[in-house]
Design an enzyme around this catalytic site. Structure first.
Site, PDB file in Angstrom:
ATOM      1  N   HIS A 229      12.075 -25.913 -93.148  1.00 27.62           N
ATOM      2  CA  HIS A 229      11.147 -27.031 -93.296  1.00 27.62           C
ATOM      3  C   HIS A 229      11.952 -28.273 -93.652  1.00 27.62           C
ATOM      4  O   HIS A 229      13.191 -28.232 -93.723  1.00 27.62           O
ATOM      5  CB  HIS A 229      10.079 -26.709 -94.347  1.00 27.62           C
TER       6      HIS A 229
ATOM      7  N   HIS B 282      14.781 -28.052 -96.240  1.00 25.22           N
ATOM      8  CA  HIS B 282      16.055 -27.534 -95.745  1.00 25.22           C
ATOM      9  C   HIS B 282      16.810 -28.593 -94.944  1.00 25.22           C
ATOM     10  O   HIS B 282      18.028 -28.747 -95.074  1.00 25.22           O
ATOM     11  CB  HIS B 282      15.829 -26.318 -94.835  1.00 25.22           C
TER      12      HIS B 282
ATOM     13  N   GLN C  21      17.846  -9.655-103.098  1.00 26.63           N
ATOM     14  CA  GLN C  21      17.242 -10.533-104.102  1.00 26.63           C
ATOM     15  C   GLN C  21      15.739 -10.358-104.211  1.00 26.63           C
ATOM     16  O   GLN C  21      15.081 -11.073-104.962  1.00 26.63           O
ATOM     17  CB  GLN C  21      17.601 -11.996-103.828  1.00 26.63           C
TER      18      GLN C  21
ATOM     19  N   LYS D 131      14.694 -27.640-106.113  1.00 26.20           N
ATOM     20  CA  LYS D 131      13.478 -26.858-106.361  1.00 26.20           C
ATOM     21  C   LYS D 131      13.829 -25.540-107.046  1.00 26.20           C
ATOM     22  O   LYS D 131      13.105 -25.072-107.919  1.00 26.20           O
ATOM     23  CB  LYS D 131      12.720 -26.580-105.061  1.00 26.20           C
TER      24      LYS D 131
ATOM     25  N   VAL E  40      12.162 -31.889-102.043  1.00 29.51           N
ATOM     26  CA  VAL E  40      11.343 -32.629-101.083  1.00 29.51           C
ATOM     27  C   VAL E  40       9.908 -32.138-101.226  1.00 29.51           C
ATOM     28  O   VAL E  40       9.654 -30.930-101.259  1.00 29.51           O
ATOM     29  CB  VAL E  40      11.851 -32.432 -99.647  1.00 29.51           C
TER      30      VAL E  40
END
Length: 288
Positions: free
Chosen positions: A34, A37, A64, A156, A183
């Site tokens: 998105h 990135h 993870q 983020k 963002v």
């Protein structure tokens, strides 16, 4: 743009660039790209220049994810990711398989992991046991494969970025970690691949994370002295309740350099929270 799926081929490219003195910028992702990135790709390009090379990895890292998390349904669309990368001037997309990244793991012959033992204890580390072991392991492997001069991460995932920076320092990786700003969508929701899960009226409810941060910021901005975190947590719970499908996983107030929790928050303290919107878990953070 080249698409590389083998570790050996990626390392050959990286070594060739190093021999010629070409700088490499790297953006590790789990795909389903998105604008967040793509903003990291642009930062990487700024750092290495037009003569440098940009590598984006697209790999949904299984180590993870916890056993009850969303590994199997995590959104994937490599064809779309490649189109977006091509439009951004990416030089190489590294898209390995699980068998390539964790050779031998399927039959029990993979046993080496990288663990950061301090910054990873709270917040995401406490809520998702084993998560950061998977993150640091795959990022260390990717650094060894891509051999970048600069790697760009998003703010983020604030705790993740801090842990990666600590790993790079402690293990002497010869690269610089850059953390680029979060963002957001026009309504304040932090861009995330998991936003795709938010169908119908769930998507508007996702604004509750940013609204919570804004409410805490307003309180801290007008305070004449540090505010006990218990009082701020009460504000958080009150705002979270305004979104009927939401459930607070955690909220923490901490020193942005050490990630150590603080008893009293003031301007300059950092805040992070995780919230479930129905079954979708979202995270956000900001400086107060």
């Amino acid at each position: 743009m080249q698409v590389v799926t083998s570790i050996a081929a990626m390392q050959r490219l990286a070594k060739g660039w190093q021999r010629r003195g070409v700088r490499t910028g790297f953006v590790p992702t789990m795909g389903y790209l998105h604008e967040g990135h793509l903003s990291l790709v642009r930062v990487a390009r700024q750092r290495v220049g037009q003569s440098g090379k940009i590598v984006v990895s697209v790999y949904v890292n299984p180590t993870q994810f916890g056993p009850k998390e969303d590994l199997s349904r995590y959104p994937r669309d490599l064809k779309r990711d490649l189109k977006l990368c091509r439009a951004q001037g990416v030089d190489v997309v590294f898209a390995p398989s699980d068998a390539e990244m964790y050779a031998g793991k399927a039959n029990g012959n993979y046993s080496t992991y990288v663990v950061e033992e301090k910054l990873s204890q709270g917040m995401e580390g406490a809520s998702r046991p084993g998560h950061f072991r998977g993150v640091t392991t795959v990022v260390a492997k990717l650094f060894n494969i891509v051999q970048p001069d600069v790697a760009v991460f998003g703010a983020k995932d604030f705790q993740q970025a801090a842990i990666v920076k600590r790993m790079v320092r402690d293990l002497n990786f010869p690269l610089k970690v850059v953390v680029a700003p979060t963002v957001r969508e026009p309504d304040g929701v932090a861009m995330s691949s998991r936003n795709k899960y938010l169908a119908g009226d769930l998507r508007p409810q996702a604004t509750v994370l940013w609204r919570t941060i804004a409410a805490v910021r307003r309180t801290v901005a007008v305070a004449r002295k540090p505010i006990p975190k218990g009082k701020l947590r009460a504000i958080v719970r009150r705002v979270i309740k305004t979104a009927p499908a939401s459930r607070l996983d955690y909220v923490e107030f901490f020193d942005p350099e050490t990630l150590s929790p603080v008893a009293n928050a003031s301007r300059g303290t950092h805040m992070a929270l995780a919230v479930f919107i129905c079954n979708t878990r979202l995270i956000d953070n900001a400086r107060l």
